[in-house]
Design a protein around this motif. Structure first.
Motif, PDB file in Angstrom:
ATOM      1  N   UNK A 103       0.834  -1.205   0.000  1.00 45.87           N
ATOM      2  CA  UNK A 103       0.000   0.000   0.000  1.00 45.87           C
ATOM      3  C   UNK A 103       0.871   1.259   0.000  1.00 45.87           C
ATOM      4  N   UNK A 104       1.907   1.245   0.832  1.00 45.74           N
ATOM      5  CA  UNK A 104       2.816   2.394   0.895  1.00 45.74           C
ATOM      6  C   UNK A 104       3.451   2.640  -0.461  1.00 45.74           C
ATOM      7  N   UNK A 105       3.922   1.529  -1.046  1.00 45.64           N
ATOM      8  CA  UNK A 105       4.613   1.624  -2.322  1.00 45.64           C
ATOM      9  C   UNK A 105       3.659   2.141  -3.407  1.00 45.64           C
ATOM     10  N   UNK A 106       2.458   1.590  -3.398  1.00 48.42           N
ATOM     11  CA  UNK A 106       1.480   2.002  -4.402  1.00 48.42           C
ATOM     12  C   UNK A 106       1.135   3.480  -4.245  1.00 48.42           C
TER      13      UNK A 106
ATOM     14  N   UNK B 282       7.334   5.386 -17.588  1.00 48.51           N
ATOM     15  CA  UNK B 282       7.987   4.533 -16.595  1.00 48.51           C
ATOM     16  C   UNK B 282       7.242   4.591 -15.267  1.00 48.51           C
ATOM     17  N   UNK B 283       6.781   5.776 -14.891  1.00 48.14           N
ATOM     18  CA  UNK B 283       6.062   5.894 -13.624  1.00 48.14           C
ATOM     19  C   UNK B 283       4.736   5.138 -13.695  1.00 48.14           C
ATOM     20  N   UNK B 284       4.094   5.190 -14.868  1.00 45.92           N
ATOM     21  CA  UNK B 284       2.845   4.442 -15.018  1.00 45.92           C
ATOM     22  C   UNK B 284       3.102   2.943 -15.037  1.00 45.92           C
ATOM     23  N   UNK B 285       4.247   2.542 -15.633  1.00 47.84           N
ATOM     24  CA  UNK B 285       4.607   1.123 -15.630  1.00 47.84           C
ATOM     25  C   UNK B 285       4.796   0.653 -14.192  1.00 47.84           C
ATOM     26  N   UNK B 286       5.413   1.479 -13.376  1.00 51.28           N
ATOM     27  CA  UNK B 286       5.600   1.123 -11.973  1.00 51.28           C
ATOM     28  C   UNK B 286       4.251   0.944 -11.293  1.00 51.28           C
ATOM     29  N   UNK B 287       3.304   1.813 -11.676  1.00 52.19           N
ATOM     30  CA  UNK B 287       1.958   1.709 -11.122  1.00 52.19           C
ATOM     31  C   UNK B 287       1.331   0.365 -11.513  1.00 52.19           C
ATOM     32  N   UNK B 288       1.503   0.013 -12.804  1.00 53.21           N
ATOM     33  CA  UNK B 288       0.954  -1.256 -13.306  1.00 53.21           C
ATOM     34  C   UNK B 288       1.606  -2.439 -12.606  1.00 53.21           C
ATOM     35  N   UNK B 289       2.908  -2.331 -12.356  1.00 52.74           N
ATOM     36  CA  UNK B 289       3.622  -3.421 -11.688  1.00 52.74           C
ATOM     37  C   UNK B 289       2.972  -3.774 -10.359  1.00 52.74           C
ATOM     38  N   UNK B 290       2.430  -2.760  -9.708  1.00 53.09           N
ATOM     39  CA  UNK B 290       1.891  -2.973  -8.366  1.00 53.09           C
ATOM     40  C   UNK B 290       0.393  -3.263  -8.386  1.00 53.09           C
ATOM     41  N   UNK B 291      -0.191  -3.246  -9.607  1.00 54.94           N
ATOM     42  CA  UNK B 291      -1.647  -3.415  -9.695  1.00 54.94           C
ATOM     43  C   UNK B 291      -2.051  -4.781  -9.172  1.00 54.94           C
ATOM     44  N   UNK B 292      -3.077  -4.865  -8.367  1.00 57.73           N
ATOM     45  CA  UNK B 292      -3.624  -6.128  -7.862  1.00 57.73           C
ATOM     46  C   UNK B 292      -2.783  -6.770  -6.784  1.00 57.73           C
ATOM     47  N   UNK B 293      -1.612  -6.217  -6.536  1.00 50.48           N
ATOM     48  CA  UNK B 293      -0.706  -6.861  -5.597  1.00 50.48           C
ATOM     49  C   UNK B 293      -1.273  -6.844  -4.177  1.00 50.48           C
ATOM     50  N   UNK B 294      -1.871  -5.718  -3.808  1.00 50.24           N
ATOM     51  CA  UNK B 294      -2.362  -5.593  -2.442  1.00 50.24           C
ATOM     52  C   UNK B 294      -3.468  -6.629  -2.162  1.00 50.24           C
ATOM     53  N   UNK B 295      -4.433  -6.682  -3.081  1.00 52.72           N
ATOM     54  CA  UNK B 295      -5.521  -7.658  -2.927  1.00 52.72           C
ATOM     55  C   UNK B 295      -4.956  -9.075  -2.942  1.00 52.72           C
ATOM     56  N   UNK B 296      -4.022  -9.304  -3.865  1.00 45.73           N
ATOM     57  CA  UNK B 296      -3.421 -10.625  -3.982  1.00 45.73           C
ATOM     58  C   UNK B 296      -2.750 -11.044  -2.688  1.00 45.73           C
ATOM     59  N   UNK B 297      -2.038 -10.127  -2.078  1.00 45.03           N
ATOM     60  CA  UNK B 297      -1.328 -10.433  -0.845  1.00 45.03           C
ATOM     61  C   UNK B 297      -2.312 -10.795   0.269  1.00 45.03           C
ATOM     62  N   UNK B 298      -3.420 -10.066   0.315  1.00 47.32           N
ATOM     63  CA  UNK B 298      -4.424 -10.343   1.350  1.00 47.32           C
ATOM     64  C   UNK B 298      -5.033 -11.734   1.139  1.00 47.32           C
ATOM     65  N   UNK B 299      -5.407 -12.014  -0.112  1.00 46.77           N
ATOM     66  CA  UNK B 299      -6.015 -13.318  -0.410  1.00 46.77           C
ATOM     67  C   UNK B 299      -5.048 -14.461  -0.102  1.00 46.77           C
ATOM     68  N   UNK B 300      -3.793 -14.266  -0.524  1.00 43.40           N
ATOM     69  CA  UNK B 300      -2.814 -15.335  -0.296  1.00 43.40           C
ATOM     70  C   UNK B 300      -2.558 -15.543   1.203  1.00 43.40           C
ATOM     71  N   UNK B 301      -2.583 -14.467   1.971  1.00 44.14           N
ATOM     72  CA  UNK B 301      -2.365 -14.600   3.412  1.00 44.14           C
ATOM     73  C   UNK B 301      -3.518 -15.363   4.053  1.00 44.14           C
ATOM     74  N   UNK B 302      -4.738 -15.069   3.573  1.00 41.15           N
ATOM     75  CA  UNK B 302      -5.890 -15.810   4.081  1.00 41.15           C
ATOM     76  C   UNK B 302      -5.750 -17.294   3.741  1.00 41.15           C
ATOM     77  N   UNK B 303      -5.265 -17.542   2.529  1.00 35.41           N
ATOM     78  CA  UNK B 303      -5.037 -18.927   2.085  1.00 35.41           C
ATOM     79  C   UNK B 303      -4.007 -19.600   2.989  1.00 35.41           C
TER      80      UNK B 303
END
Lengths: 322, 449
Positions: free
Chosen positions: B63-66, B411-432
């Motif tokens: 979240x911080x990074x995003x 490049x800044x937008x690419x960085x944004x894309x790199x982080x897309x979905x990561x936060x939700x993914x991390x939460x789901x994987x932690x629940x898993x």
């Protein structure tokens, strides 16, 4: 005004002009003038013998030896071989020496005087090269030989006679005061405690204002400006209350702004002379011969009529010292 | 935000460092005095706690990074762009109006349009920048600019009106306008630009900071999972617990996804800086200096008060421009080398000497009394005039700037894309992960009933 500020000295409004300053002019703004100094640097070269400031007649020049003739070996002959008369002029004094943005040329009363001299040397009034010289550097430009002659609403004074020679007087305006049309001031002394734009230190009108308004209570502010047009900008922007200089220059400013008026009587005579190096007395005599011819044949009157208007007064009479 | 990352890891790290030996000893002591089911329950509680902490830390890191990356794309970069455009438009207005004046009473229509476009652009950018300027220093600079712009245009219009009448007063007003621009407006624009650039740099370093907390927590979680499985294997004589394997896989997946995305985003952010904002800043400084010198040339020809301060300024600026080692053009070309604007930046540095040579010719013509020829050489359309040669430098620089601004944004937008979905993914994987742990251990617990 607090007591501490009653220094009874003319205050230079540095802040008021800071915005007018182009990158390098800040040095002039810091100058705080006192009454005109009586001690002066020793003259470099010999001048009119036996004349000091007290006894000098600044209007008396060198007598022409006859009609203007380019004699061999003279400075005029040297100028002729160079192909151009190098003239020091102003480019911002409306109707005297000013750059006309419409045709891209420098024109005016002073310029026409120079055309006549170039015509006498070359037979072509346009064989001239203009060097725009700031008012404060006029004598220096002559002394260093940067220019052959200066025609720049320059008052012949005894102080300047120590550094350069002057031609006979070609115009003799008086110093006066210009204010906005709604001003209630009617003479210079009504402007005590106000701000007056009067050129820069070293210019005769500045010196006059400093001498006569330098000890008022409340203090009067002398505001320096690079050119007379800059003074008018300051007046229009309400950063000064008045401009004081030769009425000819004031006429030029009034022609650019009909909402101004000239007030008061003549303050001081400002006899204009063409400045020439002390190394070339033959050129001074030559120029005086040209001026004598112009006074006689109506050319002077025509130039006066064109740039200043009617009625045309008789030209100032020539005085000679020898 | 920068303070957050700097401060937060420290207490966490120290807490974990202090408690780690305790964590290692306490379960063993607690375990030895307990029955196996009780130990399993304790283990489950410990693993669930670890999973929750890991999930929370990973999500917080992302979240911080995003938000830092979003801040670059959505706030800092647009503000820096506004500031750069304000600075450039004002400098260009100063130079354009001076050139237009040189043409005499009737200004060329193209120059007039350019001046008007400059003023309109500056006003527009001022408005958008003011709308999004929170911080008070930028706000006061913007206020200076907003108040000064109409004052400047007022002086210019007075100058034009007088000039059209053929009055020398016009040139006096133009000098005053230019002096006001240079003494008040341009310094404010320069400060604003410097400030917005500093914001970009700060957001940039925040978006590329090393995620210490996440790394430490990942190590602890990984250790906890492996230790638990080894213990379970020893206790229960079962090699594989599907639930625990699922938990480990989810944990590993989180870690891999996190490492790859964060590294990619950091790489993109670094390239946004090195091929974007850094060359853009150097190029913009060179461009503005070039505009100043161009205005100086015109003002020297217009001024004619006899003092040569504008020409002196030209010489000073020319020395600063270069090209050459540690000059503005030289530095810009070096910094832009390899960026999309690199070739244009190099072209600008190559074009400058021609312009300076033409300028010297303008000066020598004017100094020898050929004023009209000097003006012709300065602004004329035929033959490469000094103005046209300046134009080559200016066009090359603005091309380089817009290319590198594009590179920055991409490049800044690419960085944004790199982080897309990561936060939700991390939460789901932690629940898993938590679910896997729970299943793995409850299955063993069930065997004791």
């Amino acid at each position: 005004m607090s007591a501490a500020r009653h220094t009874r000295r003319l205050v230079v409004a540095v802040a008021a002009t800071a915005m007018l300053c182009v990158p390098a002019c800040s040095s002039t703004g810091a100058h705080v003038p006192s009454a005109p100094k009586t001690t002066r640097a020793q003259p470099k070269t010999n001048i009119v013998s036996g004349t000091g400031p007290a006894t000098c007649d600044p209007t008396a020049s060198l007598r022409p030896t006859g009609p203007p003739v380019v004699t061999p070996g003279s400075f005029m002959a040297e100028i002729k071989t160079h192909g151009q008369l190098i003239v020091g002029v102003s480019a911002s004094s409306y109707h005297f020496g000013y750059f006309n943005p419409l045709d891209g040329r420098i024109e005016g009363f002073d310029i026409d005087m120079l055309h006549a001299i170039a015509d006498a040397i070359f037979g072509n009034p346009n064989s001239m090269r203009y060097v725009v010289v700031p008012d404060t550097l006029r004598t220096k430009a002559i002394q260093t030989g940067e220019v052959d002659i200066v025609a720049e609403t320059m008052t012949a004074t005894c102080k300047r006679w120590r550094q350069v020679d002057f031609s006979s007087v070609y115009l003799d305006p008086a110093q006066r005061v210009l204010v906005q049309r709604n001003s209630r001031a009617t003479k210079l002394t009504d402007l005590v405690g106000k701000r007056i734009c009067a050129g820069k230190p070293g210019v005769t009108s500045w010196d006059y204002v400093v001498a006569h308004m330098g000890h008022t209570d409340p203090p009067t502010m002398a505001v320096p400006a690079e050119t007379w047009a800059d003074c008018l900008v300051l007046l229009q922007e309400d950063k000064v209350d008045a401009i004081s200089t030769d009425e000819t220059i004031l006429d030029g400013l009034m022609a650019q702004d009909p909402e101004t008026k000239i007030i008061g009587g003549p303050l001081a005579s400002q006899p204009y002379g063409l400045a020439i190096s002390q190394q070339h007395p033959e050129f001074v005599r030559f120029v005086n011969a040209v001026l004598a011819k112009m006074r006689a044949d109506g050319q002077w009157a025509a130039i006066y009529k064109h740039w200043i208007g009617t009625p045309v007064p008789p030209p100032p009479p020539a005085h000679y010292r020898d | 935000m920068a303070a957050g990352t700097a401060v937060l890891p420290a207490p966490d790290a120290s807490v974990s460092a202090r408690t780690r030996p305790h964590v290692l000893r306490w379960p063993q002591r607690a375990f030895t005095g307990q029955t196996t089911p009780a130990r399993l329950r304790l283990l489950l509680a410990g693993l669930l706690a670890l999973t929750v902490v890991w999930g929370a830390v990973a999500a917080w890191t992302v979240a911080t990074r995003t938000s830092a990356t979003n801040n670059i794309v959505g706030v800092s970069e647009p503000l820096a762009l506004d500031a750069q455009q304000i600075y450039r438009s004002l400098s260009d207005a100063d130079a354009t109006e001076a050139a237009a004046f040189l043409s005499g009473g009737l200004e060329p229509a193209a120059l007039r349009r350019q001046y008007q476009a400059d003023i309109a652009k500056a006003a527009l950018r001022l408005e958008t920048a003011t709308a999004s300027a929170g911080n008070s220093r930028a706000a006061s600079l913007l206020a200076t600019l907003a108040a000064g712009l109409p004052q400047y245009t007022g002086l210019v219009e007075t100058a034009r009106a007088d000039n059209r009448l053929g009055l020398p007063l016009g040139a006096a007003y133009l000098r005053q306008a230019s002096a006001f621009m240079r003494a008040t407006l341009l310094p404010a624009a320069r400060d604003l630009y410097a400030q917005e650039n500093a914001q970009v740099a700060a957001a940039n370093s925040q978006a590329t900071a090393f995620p210490y907390v996440a790394v430490i927590v990942a190590a602890i979680a990984g250790f906890g999972l492996i230790w638990s499985q080894l213990w379970l294997t020893r206790r229960t004589n079962r090699i594989v617990s599907p639930g625990m394997v699922l938990a480990s896989a989810a944990g590993l997946a989180t870690l891999i996804w996190l490492v790859i995305s964060l590294s990619l985003a950091a790489a993109h952010t670094v390239s946004a800086r090195d091929e974007g904002s850094i060359p853009v800043e150097a190029l913009a400084r060179a461009d503005i200096a070039a505009l100043q010198a161009h205005a100086d040339e015109s003002l020297t020809l217009i001024d004619r008060s006899g003092d040569d301060s504008f020409q002196q300024d030209f010489v000073t600026v020319q020395r600063r421009l270069g090209p050459g080692l540690s000059t503005l053009l030289g530095t810009a070309a070096v910094l832009a080398h390899g960026s999309p604007g690199g070739s244009a930046a190099a072209a600008a540095a190559r074009a400058a000497p021609d312009w300076f040579a033409a300028h010297r010719q303008v000066r020598s013509l004017d100094d020898s009394g050929k004023y009209l020829s000097a003006v012709q050489l300065a602004i004329g359309s035929n033959s490469p005039s000094s103005g046209a040669l300046f134009g080559r430098v200016d066009v090359a620089l603005t091309t380089a700037i817009s290319k590198d601004q594009g590179a920055f944004r991409a490049a800044a937008q690419a960085a944004q894309t790199d982080l897309a979905g990561l936060e939700a993914g991390v939460v789901v994987l932690s629940l898993l992960m938590a679910a896997g742990c729970a299943r793995g251990i409850t299955r063993r617990l069930a065997e004791y009933r």
